[in-house]
Design a protein around this motif. Structure first.
Motif, PDB file in Angstrom:
ATOM      1  N   GLU B 461      42.727  55.231 -31.103  1.00  0.00           N
ATOM      2  CA  GLU B 461      42.379  55.929 -29.874  1.00  0.00           C
ATOM      3  C   GLU B 461      43.534  55.891 -28.874  1.00  0.00           C
ATOM      4  OE1 GLU B 461      39.208  54.038 -27.800  1.00  0.00           O
ATOM      5  OE2 GLU B 461      39.586  55.357 -26.084  1.00  0.00           O
ATOM      6  N   GLU B 462      44.164  54.739 -28.799  1.00  0.00           N
ATOM      7  CA  GLU B 462      45.310  54.624 -27.890  1.00  0.00           C
ATOM      8  C   GLU B 462      46.449  55.510 -28.351  1.00  0.00           C
ATOM      9  OE1 GLU B 462      44.730  50.050 -26.276  1.00  0.00           O
ATOM     10  OE2 GLU B 462      46.564  50.582 -27.310  1.00  0.00           O
ATOM     11  N   LEU B 463      46.657  55.564 -29.667  1.00  0.00           N
ATOM     12  CA  LEU B 463      47.751  56.369 -30.202  1.00  0.00           C
ATOM     13  C   LEU B 463      47.562  57.837 -29.843  1.00  0.00           C
ATOM     14  CD1 LEU B 463      48.026  54.836 -33.811  1.00  0.00           C
ATOM     15  CD2 LEU B 463      49.506  54.380 -31.852  1.00  0.00           C
ATOM     16  N   THR B 464      46.363  58.307 -30.101  1.00  0.00           N
ATOM     17  CA  THR B 464      46.128  59.741 -29.878  1.00  0.00           C
ATOM     18  C   THR B 464      46.109  60.074 -28.400  1.00  0.00           C
ATOM     19  OG1 THR B 464      43.769  59.308 -30.028  1.00  0.00           O
ATOM     20  CG2 THR B 464      44.856  60.116 -32.007  1.00  0.00           C
ATOM     21  N   ARG B 465      45.698  59.112 -27.587  1.00  0.00           N
ATOM     22  CA  ARG B 465      45.595  59.438 -26.179  1.00  0.00           C
ATOM     23  C   ARG B 465      46.940  59.417 -25.480  1.00  0.00           C
ATOM     24  NH1 ARG B 465      41.162  56.017 -23.580  1.00  0.00           N
ATOM     25  NH2 ARG B 465      42.657  55.657 -21.902  1.00  0.00           N
ATOM     26  N   LEU B 466      47.822  58.571 -25.951  1.00  0.00           N
ATOM     27  CA  LEU B 466      49.094  58.399 -25.248  1.00  0.00           C
ATOM     28  C   LEU B 466      50.253  59.177 -25.846  1.00  0.00           C
ATOM     29  CD1 LEU B 466      49.404  54.676 -24.239  1.00  0.00           C
ATOM     30  CD2 LEU B 466      48.975  56.664 -22.827  1.00  0.00           C
ATOM     31  N   GLY B 467      50.222  59.349 -27.165  1.00  0.00           N
ATOM     32  CA  GLY B 467      51.430  59.816 -27.823  1.00  0.00           C
ATOM     33  C   GLY B 467      51.758  61.265 -27.575  1.00  0.00           C
ATOM     34  N   ASP B 468      52.994  61.522 -27.155  1.00  0.00           N
ATOM     35  CA  ASP B 468      53.497  62.889 -27.149  1.00  0.00           C
ATOM     36  C   ASP B 468      53.854  63.273 -28.580  1.00  0.00           C
ATOM     37  OD1 ASP B 468      53.359  63.289 -24.342  1.00  0.00           O
ATOM     38  OD2 ASP B 468      55.097  61.987 -24.145  1.00  0.00           O
ATOM     39  N   ARG B 469      54.270  62.246 -29.327  1.00  0.00           N
ATOM     40  CA  ARG B 469      54.393  62.357 -30.767  1.00  0.00           C
ATOM     41  C   ARG B 469      53.765  61.100 -31.334  1.00  0.00           C
ATOM     42  NH1 ARG B 469      59.953  62.055 -32.598  1.00  0.00           N
ATOM     43  NH2 ARG B 469      60.486  61.115 -30.603  1.00  0.00           N
ATOM     44  N   ILE B 470      53.259  61.185 -32.550  1.00  0.00           N
ATOM     45  CA  ILE B 470      52.654  60.008 -33.162  1.00  0.00           C
ATOM     46  C   ILE B 470      53.346  59.764 -34.495  1.00  0.00           C
ATOM     47  CG2 ILE B 470      50.541  58.940 -34.025  1.00  0.00           C
ATOM     48  CD1 ILE B 470      49.036  60.964 -32.192  1.00  0.00           C
ATOM     49  N   ALA B 471      53.997  58.605 -34.606  1.00  0.00           N
ATOM     50  CA  ALA B 471      54.629  58.247 -35.875  1.00  0.00           C
ATOM     51  C   ALA B 471      53.788  57.177 -36.537  1.00  0.00           C
ATOM     52  CB  ALA B 471      56.044  57.727 -35.644  1.00  0.00           C
ATOM     53  N   VAL B 472      53.816  57.157 -37.844  1.00  0.00           N
ATOM     54  CA  VAL B 472      53.008  56.176 -38.564  1.00  0.00           C
ATOM     55  C   VAL B 472      53.880  55.475 -39.593  1.00  0.00           C
ATOM     56  CG1 VAL B 472      51.158  55.914 -40.247  1.00  0.00           C
ATOM     57  CG2 VAL B 472      50.807  57.310 -38.198  1.00  0.00           C
ATOM     58  N   MET B 473      53.729  54.174 -39.664  1.00  0.00           N
ATOM     59  CA  MET B 473      54.484  53.418 -40.658  1.00  0.00           C
ATOM     60  C   MET B 473      53.552  52.930 -41.747  1.00  0.00           C
ATOM     61  SD  MET B 473      57.384  51.349 -38.601  1.00  0.00           S
ATOM     62  CE  MET B 473      58.205  51.027 -40.140  1.00  0.00           C
ATOM     63  N   ARG B 474      54.105  52.891 -42.930  1.00  0.00           N
ATOM     64  CA  ARG B 474      53.346  52.349 -44.044  1.00  0.00           C
ATOM     65  C   ARG B 474      54.342  51.689 -44.986  1.00  0.00           C
ATOM     66  NH1 ARG B 474      52.010  56.486 -47.596  1.00  0.00           N
ATOM     67  NH2 ARG B 474      51.134  57.628 -45.844  1.00  0.00           N
ATOM     68  N   ASP B 475      53.989  50.515 -45.493  1.00  0.00           N
ATOM     69  CA  ASP B 475      54.848  49.838 -46.464  1.00  0.00           C
ATOM     70  C   ASP B 475      56.300  49.744 -46.002  1.00  0.00           C
ATOM     71  OD1 ASP B 475      53.045  49.095 -48.241  1.00  0.00           O
ATOM     72  OD2 ASP B 475      53.284  50.829 -49.574  1.00  0.00           O
ATOM     73  N   ARG B 476      56.481  49.439 -44.743  1.00  0.00           N
ATOM     74  CA  ARG B 476      57.812  49.151 -44.216  1.00  0.00           C
ATOM     75  C   ARG B 476      58.723  50.364 -44.160  1.00  0.00           C
ATOM     76  NH1 ARG B 476      58.173  43.988 -43.620  1.00  0.00           N
ATOM     77  NH2 ARG B 476      56.091  43.217 -43.992  1.00  0.00           N
ATOM     78  N   HIS B 477      58.155  51.551 -44.087  1.00  0.00           N
ATOM     79  CA  HIS B 477      58.995  52.687 -43.758  1.00  0.00           C
ATOM     80  C   HIS B 477      58.166  53.706 -42.993  1.00  0.00           C
ATOM     81  CE1 HIS B 477      56.947  54.520 -47.097  1.00  0.00           C
ATOM     82  NE2 HIS B 477      57.481  55.683 -46.782  1.00  0.00           N
ATOM     83  N   LEU B 478      58.870  54.677 -42.417  1.00  0.00           N
ATOM     84  CA  LEU B 478      58.175  55.683 -41.639  1.00  0.00           C
ATOM     85  C   LEU B 478      57.458  56.634 -42.584  1.00  0.00           C
ATOM     86  CD1 LEU B 478      58.216  55.603 -38.664  1.00  0.00           C
ATOM     87  CD2 LEU B 478      60.097  57.217 -38.635  1.00  0.00           C
TER      88      LEU B 478
END
Ligand SMILES: Nc1ncnc2c1ncn2[C@@H]1O[C@H](COP(=O)(O)OP(=O)(O)OP(=O)(O)O)[C@@H](O)[C@H]1O
Ligand SMILES: Nc1ncnc2c1ncn2[C@@H]1O[C@H](COP(=O)(O)OP(=O)(O)OP(=O)(O)O)[C@@H](O)[C@H]1O
Ligand SMILES: [Mg+2]
Ligand SMILES: [Mg+2]
Lengths: 336, 507, 351, 304
Positions: B461-478
């Protein structure tokens, strides 16, 4: 999910634990140093030379075991050398001047040492005084008490005591071990079990990690702290007894500076002064390393008094720096 | 209705000049999950400390099964059957995970010696209940806070107690782990255990609790049933006035996405902790960074800030390549990092609130140019007011503040440097709902004034509310990037790494 | 009524002040001496300067104060320096050696003096630099890192002096440890200069804040951008430097440098002084003024023992007991226990 | 026998010498004398410094035994405590020569011979000199004593000898006695306190257990505005160069020599012992009493 590859077998598992690596590095350096000694000096690599390390440092080893517990809690005990001295003087005086049987005198000395340690523990725990300062005062007190008993060195010639002192446990090949060294080895073994396998020992480690957390986890922090100092007092008194086997004398200036040797041995053995991490076995190796440094210098036999000091410092430095660097690289490799 | 197990009435506690509790109380029944709510500094942790013998109350009574008890130490409380997880992880970092689980109650074998085999097996079993599969022989300090938190919870669960107290157990956990925890809590409830539970996540309260007690300023507001207390009413009860749920991002806000590139990472990587990452941070823009625990977000933040050295890739600031070897250099470039581990890397407990707040700014100015004390006071007071830090006095030691307030102090430290890039690693952890609104509002405002923000959070919820862009990491990479305004479900899908199947959002 | 309230407020303020208990201990010690031996507190004007036990205590304490100030900083950043005694010996020997050399080379006037001061301080600071290197760069535990120099340092000094006590035949040098300025020992001015200088440096700049932050939480300080390692290193250098100053005072005082015995056990006394002054040995909280008072307490203790004329074999016991009393006096837990006792006794009496 | 150590110079006598330490100039002179006398090619000296600790000396002796040296010589830190290790030496067939002071053992055959000074006798000599110097003086004479390190052998013995003789003369009273740790700095500090406690004119004589403390005390006496050597007579022990300088300047009245230069005599003994020739049980080194009058003449001849 875990990024750590779980390999089978105990060897890799041992290696993965940084604490074990530190011990292995220390032992390896000890071996390397011995080999260097063997190359440089004739007769160095004889078994008796290494048994002498134990015989000549039995009391240091015993003191260091007690010190290890104290340091594991994050404390320090500066009184050990003085308690050793007091114990030797009192024991010698009781046996020589007051006609006590050595066994009775030994019992009293051990009880007094333990009580003395416990008293310091109470001051540290109950009144929240820094261990450094309390045990420093304890050091003055014990050393002072020793000179009050006698300023002279008292030789012990009670037949029983002399018999124990001269007892040698033959190990074949002409090599032998003294009674005191045997006691010291037993103390190390006992210390290792106590530290590693009992609730008391684990509470010691927990307190060293975080005293506050230990209390919140419901561990008996106060009692453990007092007991640790009592244990160190007991070990010091026992070391005093072993000292009298070694020297057959009691003297108020015995064990001068022993506290620093003990602390150095414990720390060289890989125990953190901040507490919470270290092994009894490491302490054994630490004591042997200090002994080895001494032996190397005696075998050299060409150093003047000041070069002796410089050489001890330099060997200490080389050892600690190598230990540190090897550990660092091994940690790097682990992280990679 | 089941019997009251633990009851506290009229509790009072003063620390020097601050009154932490005044007439607080609660009653806990067998077989219920009871939420204890209140703003930061309301006295929740203090109440728990009184119940469990860490502190002694100045007044008031505590009864267990109708019998008055006065536990003097945590050990006493444990013996009475009260098992507790305190707010700050209170385990021994030097001991192995297994030992932390069993310290104080080791199974003993022959000769009364600790039976290590049983300890290890028991530890694995306990952690399995929480679906945590880690090496129990490694020292606890080698694991991130989240894992430590799980271990602390597992430890408390392992004691077959009558009362279980959990002070903000979920603040550093991600969704999956929270789910595991709630499942276990429900199971224990079925067995008749009484569970007291503190959290700042309203959703979680409604998800598991049977009853809610609200504290305000050390006093008892009342006991409520969740069904009879809608969200807004609960917040009003806690805060004492109505609070508008301010929106975060104002979509299409001026400048977003058009600012100059401030910091750029190209193939930034570190062996064993981060695979190559390309990232651009622009002035005036909030980049929200999501991912599961252990996905490498903290590692990325540390590399950007010069806390760790990268062994591959390049980092440039204002288009000029830089090699950050010390946080001081990052700070000199106008970077700021509000770290994840508050206790070890954030707060300096022995320093005053004022000193904590000015520390980073002073470090940037250098030791020669000391800020005048009056200027320090003024700064401290401004941020205490801005972030609503509840402290008796700005000269009080920061360690005496409540957990959430300590978090705000660390945040204030970095806001005080007026950075060009602000990296926030889980900044709202342990912060109450009202304060969270304000902090997020402040972050957005600063971004709009031209600051670049990297906002790391576990909350969708915080990510979607604040982000002008949203990046996601998984398994130690973007793993990917989404534009601002993406839905929670989209983000979740990216985090989980599957094309949005069967992943439920936070309630 | 209001006057009464004011005194009470002053009393409460002073009771809460961290320097109150150390100062009280020092006061009691001196007062006890005065009662025991009325001449103890007497001060006379003799040969144009003050003369008396109090002057002696201050003068004798000067080297310890200097070293304690350095030790305070090292401890404040979570370190420890047990090599200070050896460093003092090195500095003293270097000074004596330099004087002899420069004189032999035909230097005259004050040149040997300045050469000696410069050489001794440089050597001492180099020792501190070395300790810092081992602690900060190599990450050795402070006690072991400084143990190296503690063991080897006296050897180095003896190497320089060839195992002899170097006697200094050079009047100007004697002024540092024996001279008087405005009727007071010159060493007091040296101490005052270092103390005030250090205090200003720490309080006027941000160093004091940084030092405390590092001591309380080195990791957090590092993350906040404080140059923790550089500052820690600087603390060791300063500690070496202050031991060097102390070495100058000691060698000047007895006009000789004794590599083996100068500053023997100084490290313990310094740590004791620091601790008596209220500095936390775990780092973070420190008090320069406290260390100063702590060092004075220790010297007053020693002088007391000499003045009351106990037999030498009792020295240590007396010192131990006095230290314990001072320590207990400073322990809030102990005072609380005493108060509780007193209250109980008071109630008992009333009943 | 393997004689590993002797391999260095064939035919050389390998001697293991354990020195107490390098705590004073006296000791350094002693070491130098021994090293010069036991030099190659005739000898192969294994020198070990014990840093003032008895346990280190015992360790050194053990390792000498392990190395199979021909003769062991050492200066015992204290009298007692040598029984066990000397027995081991005997068992290994290595003769032992004691230097500097004797040891107390039940079995006299544990060491071959002893060469050195008698600390008790030195104390006696100091007292005798004092009594002689005070001839015709009326009592009471107030004496202060600066002792060596508490418990150390020279301190114990010198005090014993001094009291033994002085106690026979009722004119003398020892008013104060305190340890100055054998160092100049402590000697000065303690003397300062003595002077203040006893007041001006309260002290007639200072007896210091070594010259260094006396030298320190002289400075304190001067700082108090008194004349050392005149207002307060001073006698000390050792006879180091500094003491002669002080005597020449009239500030020290007498020093009792304690001769460290016993190297040549030791070398003779080692040769004899190694060759199996009979040696006397006890060899005293030559020591004198020096006064101010002799100082100027003697000073240039002092080697330490
Ligand atoms: N040891 C202490 N000394 C001084 N003040 C304290 C101490 N412990 C708590 N306080 C104060 O008591 C008040 C209540 O703190 P408490 O930790 O109970 O709050 P909380 O409700 O748990 O807050 P949070 O949600 O932030 O954890 C705070 O104002 C805090 O500053
Ligand atoms: N929940 C977990 N279970 C097991 N191991 C974990 C868990 N969380 C983290 N770890 C491990 O801890 C180590 C450090 O994780 P790290 O803090 O770098 O992850 P992170 O992505 O920064 O965390 P976060 O996303 O919470 O900020 C890694 O080795 C990771 O495998
Ligand atoms: Mg809380
Ligand atoms: Mg993280």
């Amino acid at each position: 999910m875990s990024a750590v590859p779980v390999r089978a077998g105990w060897l890799p598992r041992l290696w993965r634990d940084p604490r074990h690596v530190s011990l292995a590095v220390t032992v390896a350096l000890f071996v390397a140093m011995s080999v260097a000694g063997g190359v440089l000096y004739d007769g160095f690599l004889s078994p008796q030379v290494f048994l002498n390390l134990l015989i000549d440092n039995a009391f240091l080893l015993i003191v260091a075991v007690g010190m290890t517990f104290v340091i594991l809690t994050g404390g320090i005990d500066l009184s050990v050398g003085a308690v050793v001295a007091f114990s030797t003087v009192l024991l010698a005086s009781l046996v020589q001047h007051h006609g006590w049987h050595p066994l009775a005198a030994i019992a009293l000395v051990l009880a007094l040492g333990t009580a003395f340690g416990a008293a310091m523990g109470v001051m540290i725990q109950r009144y929240r005084l820094p261990p450094f300062v309390v045990t420093l005062a304890g050091m003055f007190l014990a050393r002072g008490a020793a000179t009050l008993v006698s300023v002279e060195s008292i030789g012990i010639d009670h037949a029983f005591h002399v018999a124990l002192a001269n007892l040698r446990i033959p190990l074949g090949g002409g090599a032998s071990l003294s009674f005191g060294a045997l006691v010291a080895l037993l103390v190390v073994a006992g210390g290792a079990v106590l530290a590693g396998m009992t609730r008391f020992g684990r509470a010691v480690y927990a307190i060293g990690g975080s005293e506050q957390s230990a209390a919140l986890m419901g561990l008996p922090v106060a009692a453990t702290l007092v007991r640790v100092y009592a244990l160190s007092g007991f070990c010091s008194a026992l070391a005093g007894v072993v000292y009298t086997f070694y020297m057959l004398s009691g003297y108020s200036l015995h064990g001068n500076g022993l506290e620093l040797d003990a602390i150095a041995a414990v720390v060289i053995g890989g125990t953190l002064l901040a507490g919470g991490s270290g092994y009894m076995l490491g302490t054994l190796v630490g004591v042997l390393v200090l002994g080895l440094i001494q032996t190397l210098i005696v075998f050299d036999g060409s150093l003047s008094s000041w070069w002796t000091r410089i050489a001890i410092g330099a060997l200490l430095l080389v050892f600690c720096v190598l230990q540190r660097l090897l550990l660092r690289t091994s940690q790097r490799r682990q992280a990679g | 209705m089941s019997a009251v197990v633990l009851e506290a009435t009229g509790l009072r506690k003063r620390f020097g000049a601050t009154v932490a509790l005044d007439g607080a109380g609660l009653s806990l029944r067998a077989g219920e999950i009871h939420a204890l709510m209140g703003q930061n500094g309301a006295g929740k942790s203090t109440l728990i400390k009184l119940l469990t013998g860490v502190e002694a109350p100045d007044a008031g009574t505590i009864t267990l099964d109708g019998r008055t008890i006065a536990p003097a130490t945590p050990l006493d409380a444990q013996r009475e059957g009260i098992s507790t997880v305190y707010q700050e992880v209170n385990l021994c970092p030097n001991l192995s995970v297994a030992e932390n689980l069993f310290a104080g109650r080791y199974p003993r074998g022959r000769l009364g010696l600790v039976d290590w085999r049983q300890v290890r097996a028991g530890a694995r079993a306990l952690l399995r209940e929480l679906h945590l599969d880690i090496d129990v022989d490694r020292p606890l300090s080698g694991y991130p806070v989240a894992v430590q938190q799980m271990v602390a919870i597992a430890r408390a669960l392992g004691v077959s107690a009558r009362v279980l107290v959990l002070d903000e157990p979920t603040s550093s956990l991600d969704e999956g782990e929270v789910r595991e925890l709630f499942a276990v809590m429900r199971r224990l409830r079925e067995r008749g255990m009484a569970i007291l539970f503190v959290t700042h996540f309203l959703d979680q309260v409604y998800a598991v609790s049977d009853r809610i007690t609200v504290l305000r300023n050390g006093g008892l507001v009342g006991e409520f049933l969740p069904a009879q207390l809608p969200h807004a009413a609960l917040v009003t009860a806690m805060v004492g006035r109505e609070v508008g749920m301010a929106a975060g991002r104002d979509p299409g806000g001026a400048g977003a996405g058009e600012g100059a590139v401030l910091v750029e990472a190209r193939g930034l990587a570190r062996r064993g902790s981060l695979r190559p990452v390309d990232l651009q941070l622009r002035a005036g823009e909030v980049l929200a960074l999501g991912g599961l625990l252990g996905s490498g977000r903290t590692e990325l933040a540390r590399l950007l800030f010069g806390l760790d050295r990268a062994d591959q890739g390049r980092l440039s600031i204002d288009d000029a390549p830089v090699d950050l070897r010390h946080p001081a250099e990052a700070v000199a470039h106008g970077l700021a990092l509000c770290p994840e581990e508050r206790k070890t890397e954030g707060i300096v407990a022995g320093l005053s609130v004022r000193e904590n707040i000015v520390l980073a700014l002073q470090a940037r100015l250098g030791w020669r140019r000391a800020l005048a004390t009056s200027r320090q006071r003024e700064l401290a007071q401004r941020f205490v007011a801005l972030l609503g830090i509840k402290a008796g006095d700005i000269e009080a030691a920061a360690g005496t503040l409540s957990g959430g307030n300590q978090q705000k102090v660390v945040l204030a430290r970095w806001l005080a440097t007026a950075p060009r890039l602000l990296i926030l690693d889980e900044p709202t952890r342990g912060i109450d709902i009202a304060a969270k609104q304000e902090i997020m509002g402040e972050v957005v405002r600063l971004a709009r004034e031209g600051m670049a923000v990297l906002f790391i959070s576990a909350e969708i919820e915080e990510l979607t509310r604040l982000g002008d862009r949203i990046a996601v990491m998984r398994d130690r990479h973007l793993a990917g990037e989404l534009p601002g305004g993406s839905s929670g479900a989209q983000v979740l899908a990216l985090i989980a790494g599957e094309a949005g199947t069967g992943v439920e959002g936070r309630a | 009524m209001s006057a009464d309230g004011a005194t009470r407020r002053v009393l409460r303020w002073s009771l809460a002040h961290p320097l109150f208990w150390p100062l009280l201990a020092l006061g009691l010690l001196l007062l006890g001496n005065g009662l025991f031996n009325p001449g103890f507190l007497a001060l006379q004007w003799r040969d144009g300067h003050l003369y008396g036990n109090l002057v002696d205590i201050a003068n004798r304490a000067a080297p310890l104060v200097l070293v304690s100030l350095g030790m305070t900083l090292v401890i404040a950043v979570r370190g420890l320096d047990i090599s200070v005694g050896a460093v003092l010996a090195i500095a003293a020997t270097v000074a004596a050696w330099t004087i002899a050399r420069t004189q032999a080379a035909g230097a005259e006037g004050l040149l040997p003096l300045f050469a000696a001061i410069a050489a001794a301080l440089a050597a001492a600071a180099a020792c501190g630099l070395w300790n810092g290197l081992l602690v900060v760069k190599l990450g050795l535990q402070p006690i072991i890192a400084t143990l190296v120099l503690m063991v080897a340092g006296r050897g180095i000094a003896q190497l320089l002096s060839d195992g002899q006590i170097l006697t200094i035949y050079y009047e100007p040098f004697a002024f540092l440890g024996n001279g008087f300025l405005f009727g007071l020992p010159f060493s007091l001015f040296m101490v005052a200069l270092v103390f005030v200088g250090l205090k200003l440096l720490l309080e006027r700049s941000a160093l004091g804040l940084f030092v405390r932050a590092i001591g309380h939480n080195p990791v957090a300080a590092h993350v906040a951008g404080v140059r923790a390692r550089a500052i820690t290193w600087a603390a060791y250098v300063f500690c070496g430097f202050s031991a060097g100053l102390a070495g100058l005072l000691v060698s000047s005082n007895v006009a000789s440098a004794d590599a083996n015995n100068a500053g023997q056990l100084l490290e313990l006394d310094a740590i004791l002084a620091v601790s008596l002054g209220g500095t936390a040995l775990a780092g973070g909280r420190f008090s320069l003024a406290g260390s100063l008072v702590g060092a004075l307490i220790i010297q007053a203790l020693t002088t007391t023992i000499y003045a009351i004329g106990v037999p030498p074999q009792v020295n240590l016991v007396v010192k131990a007991l006095l230290v314990l009393v001072v320590l207990l006096l400073q322990s809030p837990a102990f005072r609380a226990q005493l108060r509780a006792r007193a209250r109980l006794a008071g109630h008992g009496g009333g009943a | 026998k393997g004689d590993g150590g002797a391999a260095a110079g064939d035919g050389a006598i390998t001697v293991g010498f354990s020195q107490v330490g390098a705590e004073s100039e006296w000791r350094t002179a002693n070491t130098r004398s021994v090293k010069e006398a036991l030099a190659a090619p005739e000898f192969n000296l294994k020198f070990s410094d014990a840093q003032q600790k008895q346990e280190n000396q015992i360790k050194a002796l053990r390792s000498f035994i392990a190395q199979g040296v021909d003769v062991i010589a050492f200066s015992p830190v204290v009298e007692s405590g040598w029984e066990t290790v000397l027995r081991e030496a005997k068992a290994a067939g290595i003769p032992v020569v004691l230097t500097d002071r004797a040891v107390a053992v039940s079995d006299e055959s544990l060491y071959a011979t002893f060469i050195g000074s008698d600390f008790v006798e030195e104390g006696r000599k100091a007292a005798r000199w004092l009594i002689e110097d005070s001839e015709g003086q009326a009592g009471p004479v107030r004496v202060v004593e600066l002792q060596g390190t508490v418990g150390s052998a020279p301190a114990n013995d010198r005090m014993k000898g001094f009291k033994e003789i002085l106690g026979q003369d009722p004119r003398f009273t020892i008013v104060r006695s305190q340890s100055g740790d054998f160092t100049r700095a402590k000697g000065k500090e303690v003397m300062e306190a003595f002077l203040k406690a006893e007041g001006p004119g309260g002290i007639d004589v200072l007896f210091a257990h070594n010259d260094d403390m006396a030298i320190g005390a002289i400075q304190a006496i001067e700082a108090a505005g008194l004349k050392p050597g005149e207002d307060i007579r001073i006698v000390s022990i050792d006879g180091v160069r500094g003491a002669f300088e002080a005597m020449k300047a009239g500030k020290l009245n007498a020093t009792i020599e304690c001769n460290p230069l016993l190297g040549p005599q030791l070398a003779d003994l080692v040769r004899d012992v190694h060759a199996g020739r009979p040696v006397p049980r006890r060899v005293e080194v030559e020591e004198g009493v020096f006064t101010r009058e002799q100082a100027a003449a003697e000073l240039p001849r002092r080697k330490y």
